[in-house]
Design a protein around this motif. Structure first.
Motif, mmCIF file in Angstrom:
data_model
loop_
_atom_site.group_PDB
_atom_site.id
_atom_site.type_symbol
_atom_site.label_atom_id
_atom_site.label_comp_id
_atom_site.label_asym_id
_atom_site.label_seq_id
_atom_site.Cartn_x
_atom_site.Cartn_y
_atom_site.Cartn_z
ATOM 1 N N LEU A 4 -17.592 -10.013 55.585
ATOM 2 C CA LEU A 4 -16.813 -9.108 54.854
ATOM 3 C C LEU A 4 -17.301 -7.734 54.632
ATOM 4 N N GLU A 5 -16.377 -6.641 55.205
ATOM 5 C CA GLU A 5 -16.872 -5.254 55.117
ATOM 6 C C GLU A 5 -15.684 -4.704 54.177
ATOM 7 N N ARG A 6 -16.008 -3.964 52.960
ATOM 8 C CA ARG A 6 -14.818 -3.623 52.358
ATOM 9 C C ARG A 6 -14.239 -2.324 52.721
ATOM 10 N N GLY A 12 -20.969 2.536 56.271
ATOM 11 C CA GLY A 12 -22.080 2.838 55.118
ATOM 12 C C GLY A 12 -23.247 3.597 55.603
ATOM 13 N N SER A 13 -24.221 3.523 55.297
ATOM 14 C CA SER A 13 -25.476 4.355 55.611
ATOM 15 C C SER A 13 -25.737 4.251 57.256
ATOM 16 N N THR A 14 -25.286 3.093 57.790
ATOM 17 C CA THR A 14 -25.554 3.182 59.321
ATOM 18 C C THR A 14 -24.916 4.122 59.949
ATOM 19 N N SER A 15 -23.693 4.636 59.474
ATOM 20 C CA SER A 15 -23.123 5.792 60.441
ATOM 21 C C SER A 15 -23.557 7.056 60.129
ATOM 22 N N SER A 17 -26.796 7.431 59.993
ATOM 23 C CA SER A 17 -28.409 7.549 60.189
ATOM 24 C C SER A 17 -28.644 8.285 61.441
ATOM 25 N N ALA A 18 -29.892 8.750 61.475
ATOM 26 C CA ALA A 18 -30.449 9.473 62.657
ATOM 27 C C ALA A 18 -30.629 8.606 63.987
ATOM 28 N N GLY A 19 -30.354 7.305 63.699
ATOM 29 C CA GLY A 19 -30.439 6.460 64.956
ATOM 30 C C GLY A 19 -31.677 6.400 65.358
ATOM 31 N N GLY A 20 -32.977 6.640 64.746
ATOM 32 C CA GLY A 20 -34.424 6.591 65.193
ATOM 33 C C GLY A 20 -34.843 5.178 65.326
ATOM 34 N N ILE A 21 -35.643 4.919 66.664
ATOM 35 C CA ILE A 21 -36.226 3.541 66.418
ATOM 36 C C ILE A 21 -37.474 3.636 67.036
ATOM 37 N N ALA A 136 -13.327 -6.426 50.227
ATOM 38 C CA ALA A 136 -14.627 -6.433 49.559
ATOM 39 C C ALA A 136 -14.998 -7.895 49.083
ATOM 40 N N ALA A 137 -16.141 -8.263 48.830
ATOM 41 C CA ALA A 137 -16.559 -9.563 48.099
ATOM 42 C C ALA A 137 -16.343 -8.871 46.625
ATOM 43 N N THR A 138 -15.581 -9.702 45.950
ATOM 44 C CA THR A 138 -15.574 -9.300 44.363
ATOM 45 C C THR A 138 -15.983 -10.124 43.252
ATOM 46 N N TYR A 258 -29.988 6.589 51.855
ATOM 47 C CA TYR A 258 -31.061 5.683 51.833
ATOM 48 C C TYR A 258 -31.263 4.860 50.929
ATOM 49 N N ASP A 259 -31.343 3.523 51.425
ATOM 50 C CA ASP A 259 -31.300 2.109 50.491
ATOM 51 C C ASP A 259 -32.800 1.793 50.288
ATOM 52 N N VAL A 260 -33.257 2.455 48.942
ATOM 53 C CA VAL A 260 -34.640 2.541 48.981
ATOM 54 C C VAL A 260 -35.222 1.377 47.855
ATOM 55 N N PHE A 288 -31.496 0.865 60.129
ATOM 56 C CA PHE A 288 -30.929 0.639 61.513
ATOM 57 C C PHE A 288 -31.863 -0.013 62.558
ATOM 58 N N GLN A 289 -33.045 0.506 62.470
ATOM 59 C CA GLN A 289 -34.075 -0.130 63.517
ATOM 60 C C GLN A 289 -34.384 -1.490 63.620
ATOM 61 N N GLN A 290 -34.452 -1.953 62.150
ATOM 62 C CA GLN A 290 -34.836 -3.019 61.751
ATOM 63 C C GLN A 290 -33.793 -4.332 61.784
HETATM 64 C C1 LIG Z 1 -29.717 10.669 56.737
HETATM 65 C C2 LIG Z 1 -30.027 9.188 57.323
HETATM 66 C C3 LIG Z 1 -30.871 9.197 58.545
HETATM 67 C C4 LIG Z 1 -31.525 7.857 58.528
HETATM 68 N N1 LIG Z 1 -32.057 7.391 59.742
HETATM 69 C C5 LIG Z 1 -32.444 6.531 59.975
HETATM 70 C C6 LIG Z 1 -33.357 6.438 61.205
HETATM 71 O O1 LIG Z 1 -33.344 7.144 62.024
HETATM 72 N N2 LIG Z 1 -33.444 5.032 61.630
HETATM 73 C C7 LIG Z 1 -33.004 4.145 60.791
HETATM 74 O O2 LIG Z 1 -33.616 2.786 60.906
HETATM 75 N N3 LIG Z 1 -32.691 4.211 59.635
HETATM 76 C C8 LIG Z 1 -32.267 5.348 59.348
HETATM 77 N N4 LIG Z 1 -31.659 5.514 58.138
HETATM 78 C C9 LIG Z 1 -31.378 4.597 57.106
HETATM 79 C C10 LIG Z 1 -30.394 3.431 57.720
HETATM 80 O O3 LIG Z 1 -29.049 4.236 57.877
HETATM 81 C C11 LIG Z 1 -30.171 2.551 56.545
HETATM 82 O O4 LIG Z 1 -31.297 1.816 56.208
HETATM 83 C C12 LIG Z 1 -29.436 1.314 57.298
HETATM 84 O O5 LIG Z 1 -28.125 1.799 57.808
HETATM 85 C C13 LIG Z 1 -28.891 0.189 56.185
HETATM 86 O O6 LIG Z 1 -27.915 -0.751 56.926
HETATM 87 P P1 LIG Z 1 -27.226 -1.728 56.094
HETATM 88 O O7 LIG Z 1 -26.326 -2.416 57.108
HETATM 89 O O8 LIG Z 1 -28.286 -2.826 55.265
HETATM 90 O O9 LIG Z 1 -26.426 -0.973 55.030
HETATM 91 P P2 LIG Z 1 -24.939 0.010 55.196
HETATM 92 O O10 LIG Z 1 -24.856 0.436 56.651
HETATM 93 O O11 LIG Z 1 -24.870 0.773 54.114
HETATM 94 O O12 LIG Z 1 -23.855 -1.157 55.339
HETATM 95 C C14 LIG Z 1 -23.613 -1.963 53.870
HETATM 96 C C15 LIG Z 1 -22.120 -2.157 53.874
HETATM 97 O O13 LIG Z 1 -21.810 -3.045 52.936
HETATM 98 C C16 LIG Z 1 -20.313 -2.567 52.554
HETATM 99 N N5 LIG Z 1 -19.964 -3.116 51.184
HETATM 100 C C17 LIG Z 1 -20.747 -2.873 50.166
HETATM 101 N N6 LIG Z 1 -20.261 -3.643 49.038
HETATM 102 C C18 LIG Z 1 -19.543 -4.434 49.609
HETATM 103 C C19 LIG Z 1 -18.709 -5.612 49.092
HETATM 104 N N7 LIG Z 1 -18.726 -5.943 47.638
HETATM 105 N N8 LIG Z 1 -18.032 -6.389 50.034
HETATM 106 C C20 LIG Z 1 -17.934 -6.084 51.282
HETATM 107 N N9 LIG Z 1 -18.677 -5.040 51.822
HETATM 108 C C21 LIG Z 1 -19.492 -4.244 51.033
HETATM 109 C C22 LIG Z 1 -20.404 -0.959 52.554
HETATM 110 O O14 LIG Z 1 -19.159 -0.715 52.814
HETATM 111 C C23 LIG Z 1 -21.150 -0.941 53.957
HETATM 112 O O15 LIG Z 1 -20.266 -0.709 55.180
HETATM 113 C C24 LIG Z 1 -31.238 6.870 57.763
HETATM 114 C C25 LIG Z 1 -30.204 6.990 56.662
HETATM 115 C C26 LIG Z 1 -29.782 8.254 56.474
HETATM 116 C C27 LIG Z 1 -28.744 8.576 55.478
#
Ligand SMILES: Cc1cc2nc3c(=O)[nH]c(=O)nc-3n(C[C@H](O)[C@H](O)[C@H](O)COP(=O)(O)OP(=O)(O)OC[C@H]3O[C@@H](n4cnc5c(N)ncnc54)[C@H](O)[C@@H]3O)c2cc1C
Length: 331
Positions: A4-6, A12-15, A17-21, A136-138, A258-260, A288-290
């Motif tokens: 499910l992707e809302r 989300g954060s993934t797009s 990201s700097a894409g670093g690995i 979305a998951a609600t 950043y999801d901290v 992204f890289q993990q």
């Molecule tokens: C500027 C920047 C640079 C970065 N550089 C790096 C890097 O160099 N290397 C690296 O490894 N990481 C980097 N990161 C971190 C990385 O982007 C994130 O840690 C990673 O993308 C998290 O991925 P995710 O799939 O967990 O979250 P997301 O990519 O945020 O995906 C979560 C998804 O869940 C969806 N969602 C939320 N709630 C619901 C719901 N209720 N129902 C359905 N869908 C839902 C959202 O729409 C979203 O698409 C960077 C981040 C930023 C902001």
């Protein structure tokens, strides 16, 4: 299996990201995750624009030097070809660097950067999952400690297993099941130049660790960012370490979350209750890289197989148990 992707895939954060690995981490588990993930990134390298140009860390604080050297020893003991460089060797890689005040530099040729959205598309295609975008998951329905269904914007899905990987929104998603996931958002920006200022074609992802200023190649130009949100603050560090950047126009910018987690290490595991509520979030700048190794781990948990990597130390229960596990190399 339903994803499910809302919004839209990778929105989300993934797009953002700097894409670093990189394999250059201080925590052994993060190095092991990197080694497994690198194998996967290698397998899709041509489709994800994986540039194995390395990561170059520049260290200018006395207190960080010992930690970087300790981490190099650990990385090397696990088979990572990272090494310390002399200032001249660092300048050979990036001749435009101003290394004034730099006490140590480390480099790993296996590291690099890739296109995060392409990786998401690769997994969406290869996983065989039914992907429901704009859905979305609600709500999460549970009885007697067991999940029975997920409510979505397009109806109810009966299931006993939920994997929460909602990035910075995982706290709210966890709350739907009564599971506490301590993830906070920290906004981070990136900026992009239309030209490269004569920087080498093979440009390592270079990080000035003290300030957090980093840069890498992005198309015909340079992408850069840092720990600060404001361009003026990042530009200060940039002008000192990479003066040529001050002459380049900024063409575009974006910011993302950043999801901290509380100790800047990932939260991966299974909740005590309800059972079969799995989660992977709180990646604190490394998500992204993990993703390849952590995704594989989750698949093994879902299938009830013994995990290839023991990631139990990343359980969200570690904080209550007083076993937090800080990662030192966060940017
Ligand atoms: C500027 C920047 C640079 C970065 N550089 C790096 C890097 O160099 N290397 C690296 O490894 N990481 C980097 N990161 C971190 C990385 O982007 C994130 O840690 C990673 O993308 C998290 O991925 P995710 O799939 O967990 O979250 P997301 O990519 O945020 O995906 C979560 C998804 O869940 C969806 N969602 C939320 N709630 C619901 C719901 N209720 N129902 C359905 N869908 C839902 C959202 O729409 C979203 O698409 C960077 C981040 C930023 C902001």
């Amino acid at each position: 299996m339903v994803l499910l992707e809302r919004d839209a895939l990778a929105s989300g954060s993934t797009s953002k990201s700097a894409g670093g690995i990189r394999a250059q981490f201080a925590d052994e588990l993060n190095i092991r995750i990197a080694l497994r993930s690198l194998e996967e990134f290698e397998a899709m390298a041509d489709e994800i624009a994986f540039r194995r140009d390395g990561y170059l860390f520049l260290v200018d604080r006395e207190e960080d030097v010992a930690e970087f050297r300790r981490a190099l020893g650990l990385q090397q003991s696990l088979g990572v070809p990272s090494r310390e460089l002399t200032p001249d060797e660092a300048r050979e890689l990036v001749p435009q660097l101003d290394l004034d005040g730099v006490l140590a530099a480390t480099f790993c040729p296996w590291d690099g950067y890739a296109t995060p959205e392409a990786v998401v598309q690769w997994y969406a295609r290869e996983s065989g999952a039914t992907v429901m975008q704009g859905c979305a998951a609600t709500a999460i329905e549970a009885h007697a400690g067991k999940i029975v269904a997920v409510e979505t914007q397009r109806g109810r899905i009966a299931t006993e297993t939920v994997v929460c990987c909602a990035g910075v929104w995982s706290k709210e998603l966890g709350a739907l099941a009564g599971v506490e996931l301590p993830v906070e958002g920290e906004a981070r920006s990136m900026w992009f130049t239309p030209e490269d200022g004569g920087l080498p074609e093979r440009l390592p992802l270079t990080i000035d660790f003290g300030t957090g200023f980093y840069f890498h190649r992005e198309g015909p130009g340079i992408a850069f960012g840092g720990r600060e949100r404001a361009l003026e603050r990042v530009a200060e560090a940039a002008a000192r370490r990479l003066p040529v950047l001050a002459d380049l126009p900024v063409q575009s910018t974006w910011w993302g979350w950043y999801d901290v987690s509380p100790d800047w290490n990932a939260l991966v595991g299974e909740a005590d209750e309800p059972s079969r509520f799995l989660y992977a979030t709180g990646f604190s700048g490394h998500g992204f890289q993990q993703a390849p190794a952590v995704g594989e781990h989750l698949a093994e948990l879902v299938a009830g197989r013994k995990p290839s990597l023991d990631l139990s130390a990343f359980s969200a229960a570690r904080f209550a148990a007083g076993a937090s596990r800080p990662e030192a190399f966060v940017v």
